[in-house]
Design an enzyme around this catalytic site. Structure first.
Site, mmCIF file in Angstrom:
data_model
loop_
_atom_site.group_PDB
_atom_site.id
_atom_site.type_symbol
_atom_site.label_atom_id
_atom_site.label_comp_id
_atom_site.label_asym_id
_atom_site.label_seq_id
_atom_site.Cartn_x
_atom_site.Cartn_y
_atom_site.Cartn_z
ATOM 1 N N THR A 12 0.807 -1.229 0.000
ATOM 2 C CA THR A 12 0.000 0.000 0.000
ATOM 3 C C THR A 12 0.838 1.277 0.000
ATOM 4 O OG1 THR A 12 -0.141 -0.092 2.403
ATOM 5 C CG2 THR A 12 -1.948 -1.101 1.176
ATOM 6 N N CYS A 148 18.241 4.058 -4.199
ATOM 7 C CA CYS A 148 18.011 4.536 -5.564
ATOM 8 C C CYS A 148 19.082 5.521 -6.032
ATOM 9 C CB CYS A 148 16.616 5.121 -5.717
ATOM 10 S SG CYS A 148 16.061 6.093 -4.333
ATOM 11 N N GLU A 201 21.483 8.681 4.156
ATOM 12 C CA GLU A 201 21.650 8.495 2.706
ATOM 13 C C GLU A 201 23.119 8.520 2.289
ATOM 14 O OE1 GLU A 201 18.932 7.922 1.099
ATOM 15 O OE2 GLU A 201 19.295 8.267 -1.033
ATOM 16 N N ARG A 234 17.823 17.015 -1.101
ATOM 17 C CA ARG A 234 16.467 16.855 -1.634
ATOM 18 C C ARG A 234 16.106 18.133 -2.381
ATOM 19 N NH1 ARG A 234 14.290 12.060 -1.576
ATOM 20 N NH2 ARG A 234 14.474 11.840 0.662
ATOM 21 N N HIS A 241 16.411 11.079 -9.744
ATOM 22 C CA HIS A 241 17.551 11.557 -8.974
ATOM 23 C C HIS A 241 18.673 11.959 -9.931
ATOM 24 C CE1 HIS A 241 15.423 10.253 -5.570
ATOM 25 N NE2 HIS A 241 16.157 9.266 -5.141
#
Lengths: 350, 350, 350, 350
Positions: A12, A148, A201, A234, A241
């Site tokens: 979901t 990613c 990250e 970000r 990206h």
């Protein structure tokens, strides 16, 4: 050929929805079950998920009842889009019960007996799986796909690394909001703004790049000797990206040599023949102002990395820019390609 | 004290408008003339300019007739917001005719006898001016302010360079659209997108940083021995450039030492007492996710650089992030501070 | 079946590029020529156009030489993406020389002998073409497609108008930047902003809606008696126009009746069988917060209008929201569908 | 004069932060206490709030301990930025205990004995307060400020209503994300998108406009006979709500008459002399493409409504566009102006 029934764990959420979307007309796989946390279990998928992608969820899946996260699903192949803390306990349950788990979670990416896989980059890492079964006592398997942003780095570097030996990498990313899931980044934090920080990250980019460019000897992983310095940001981009790279090599290539190597890259057999594999994993754009996330993220249905601005670097050897669609290639899409490789190499039958 | 009459060249463009706005209630200066290209000359400022900043242009200036770009303006101090090709021919005319020109154009920034100036960083470079008059035969002077991205780099580096000796710098920028003027960047190029290229920008960052961190010996400029590798990107931010930096020093500082040096930085006398000088040229934010352009660009009315995320770098010594308001500090604001320094040091009277 | 050779006029602009993209794998049409202004003519299409859509221009067209805007092109069917002033002189030249021109320009939309056409809405307006040839003395024909905001209004209103008789319409639009072409809207004008004005747009919405909902009697157009008040706004959205509507009818429908009529709408024969025709021209979303441009603009490859929030209005009868992809359906896509109808009804053979 | 100690309820949220920011250098008020839910109570304000505005929270408040939401605060005047469900129980507690509460919550806005107040629009509604104390048995008072979109509607309509009698209003809003608080709107929902729905907003605009334009007779409120149809949309704008209006009047004004009336509007005495009152509550911009949220929201420090595009309407009498800064004027700022009026009219002393 009958399609292979698969299940999606964490179906979901944002990445889970991408799995459902990408699998809806997959030539080999068919969604047979969707599972999610207790909050969603028992409701129909249409009710339980706040669909955020284009259009509406595929009708067949929309009508399914969401199952609990228990290894009683009617599918041997399982995709995991679970949050890392949940994945940590749930994925071993499934692998132990005989499921082949293709996970996008970060929980086991750096575990020494779990392949971290981009088929074009390190398909031979699947050799670790027999050790994995032995060490863990699992009748199934667990394979992970990388962060990613790492995908944009590793796919651009792999052909260059093979040819010239990457040693040092400076990587400054500008990452799309969809990489943070839903609801993810608050709009008040990112419209007309940049957030120069994404928790954990930079460490992932630095470590996972070493793993992906490394090799497997005797079933054991050996990281590449590549030092990476990552700066992760970000930016107000929906998907895609962008990473600015400076790279130093054992043997400094001329720009044209680097371009040749990038353009010639195809990945090892049988990867190029997998149904989700792009015709060309790394596209090179000649324009001075490309790649750009909005204009290049959908190349070959978003399955590729697009590279450009290959030029000399005053400090290291080369600078370049790499763009990847973070969910079509980086998250859900990457895990599906991994699953295709597992099927093609017979892991699913073992 | 009567205010000093000043003129703005290129007053109708984006940077020119910022000059007009910032000068509208300046304690020392008063706009006495606005000049622009033939297309605008002869019309009222209100008619000639498509005002893009908040509100409306100051009423007094709105009513002025735009003059031609000829050295017959009734003001000895002149601000130039001209495009580089125009600046190349017009600015020497004014300096030759006895005007003191504070330019934001790139035309003469790297000329060996023209100071490229950020008062807090290299006020002593004004020593070049007597050589300049001699060499050029000018009765006036020309001083330039740097590229706005360089401002974020040089102001963050200056205190660190003085203390630890910067040697190598990686700089990856995420630049605001206002840096490109008006109409500048097409919205179709930048909404939901990143453009990893700004023509000539990387060369400017690399070269101007060396100049600003260098010194002047015997009236002659000596560039600093700092190697810079720049990666310049445009992002969908209105105002405020963000730069990710990795820096190597002669002597590696601990993070806390770097923070101390940054916080203590004030710039040389008499700069801190100039009317536009910020209380503290470099602000340091302690939060892990700052600085951010939208939230930090207006600190001290946009006159400062805000720095954060000072941490170790796997490749060089330190990583940090620097944000600057590209027009309030970087373009118009920087040139006004330069003019204040010229007044305070008596250059205007010479 | 051999594909029909077609030409694109104004092929290098934003709408022209969409024509080239959409025609690159069209089942009936094949681009045989691209033409543009003198600035581009003689250069290859790849050189002459600054491709702004995803990826790169189709290779076959990229290699073509751009022709001048003269009626000597080797194609009987011509798509026009010319700016209105150019269209005014060039399109009659082509229609006079026997070409069938499907134009997206506004130049002739309200001319009394030129069909303004959305196939699902007013296919019978093609009856005007014989009068057109007679009146103009053309051996070819000219058909126009409406303003892209009008498309969102007219397609949502048509089924309601047929069933209940629309009389009064409030329309407040939030329009995407791609509707303004390239470079079009400056990013400084629209990021973190709304521009509540688009030159000439409100008049177009008000007039073209009347034309589209009107009929043709004896080859002559009769506008519908619908009073429209339009408020047109530009918002920071890349593609997809959103329109808020309040409508009064001769006979007030219940909400469920309106929904039934919208869902049942298919358009007159042979439109539903044309290759670019959507399965269902008007999609109705049941969620309270839909339609949304980013999430609904690509439904059925962007060929539809998506409607939602059908509810009562305190002033008129019903309120609703309509979203259309302004270039896939509204501009290039609409003109291609028009051309398909011309082929299917034999106009091209006449 | 010693400043009046005030408290802020719900001080850690988005509107609460605006209260703290705007009160930090207020000439009459001084923040003496900040209160919030149990989650925050007991921590320092700096720790408890995730400051989202420019810069950092004012140092004096940052160091305060956050109090619980109990009527034991050391301040007689209290600002409430509580969520509606909390406000419903907490605000009466404070008013009952003798506090004068200026609330921005929606909980009591439409209660028949609670003034819904914009000083320039309906200052006489304070006459309700004696009835309120009697009916509720409170020793304190409760005054509310309206929904921020209503502020843009009511302030633009008030002078027109007084002069020409507004009867019907069509209002289509494009609202900023800051109106939804923090974290509020997910960036994945709004970047490159419009959301044509804000829960409960249309009903508020329709009802609160009637209240604000109504009057108070004998201590009892009488709503204006104005029918409003609202269409509320969220757009990717940080601050500033834009509303497109069509209005019908008892007596149709010419455009120039409407402009005169708007420009002459000042509000009743003593409002123009309050410290936060703007010089001119409604600014009128003459440009065809104004007002715009980014360029007009900060006029007079964000305390005004800016109106433009006053023109005829094909359906009703006039169309116009209104922009308001939704937090500087609409939420926190509006409540502070209300408090100033309470002080100036002696309510605080009663």
């Amino acid at each position: 050929m009958a399609r292979i029934p698969v299940a999606v764990l964490g179906a979901t959420g944002a990445v889970g929805q991408r799995f459902v979307q990408l699998l809806s007309d997959h030539p080999w796989f068919e969604v047979a079950a969707v599972a999610a946390s207790e909050r969603s279990a028992g409701r129909s998928y249409a009710e339980a998920c706040h669909w955020g992608l284009s259009g509406a969820p595929p009708a067949r899946v929309a009508a399914m009842e969401v199952a609990a996260l228990e290894p009683t699903l009617d599918a041997r192949l399982v995709f995991s889009a679970l949050p890392a803390p949940v994945a940590r306990s749930v994925e071993p349950l499934f692998a132990g019960a005989g499921y082949v788990v293709c996970s996008n979670a970060s929980a086991f990416r750096t575990a020494p007996d779990v392949p971290l896989l981009i088929p074009e980059v390190n398909a031979p890492h699947l050799d670790m799986l027999s050790c994995q079964r032995e060490a863990r006592g699992w009748s199934g398997s667990l394979v992970t796909s990388p962060n990613c942003t790492v995908t944009a780095v590793a796919m651009a570097l792999k052909p260059l690394h093979d040819a010239f030996g990457a040693q040092k990498v400076f990587a400054a990313s500008m990452q799309a909001i969809s990489g943070a899931g839903y609801p993810g980044v608050a709009s008040l934090d990112i419209i007309d703004n940049v957030v120069p920080y994404i928790g954990g990250e930079e460490e992932k980019v630095q470590h996972e790049t070493r793993i992906l460019l490394g090799d497997v000897v005797g079933g054991t992983r050996r990281e590449a000797e590549v030092e990476v310095s990552a700066h992760c940001n970000r930016v107000p981009v929906v998907d895609g990206h962008t990473v600015c790279l400076s790279v130093q090599f054992e043997r400094q290539p001329a720009v044209f040599e680097a371009l040749e190597v990038l353009r010639a890259f195809r990945g090892p057999s049988p990867v190029p023949n997998l149904p989700s594999a792009p015709r060309q994993p790394v596209h090179v754009r000649p324009e001075p102002d490309r790649p750009q996330p909005r204009r290049d993220r959908d190349t070959e249905s978003g399955r590729v990395v697009t590279v450009g601005r290959v030029r000399e670097c005053p400090l290291l050897d080369l600078r370049l820019v790499s763009v990847v669609h973070n969910t079509l290639r980086g998250a859900a899409g990457g895990a599906i390609l991994n699953a295709e490789l597992l099927v093609a190499t017979g892991v699913l039958e073992r």
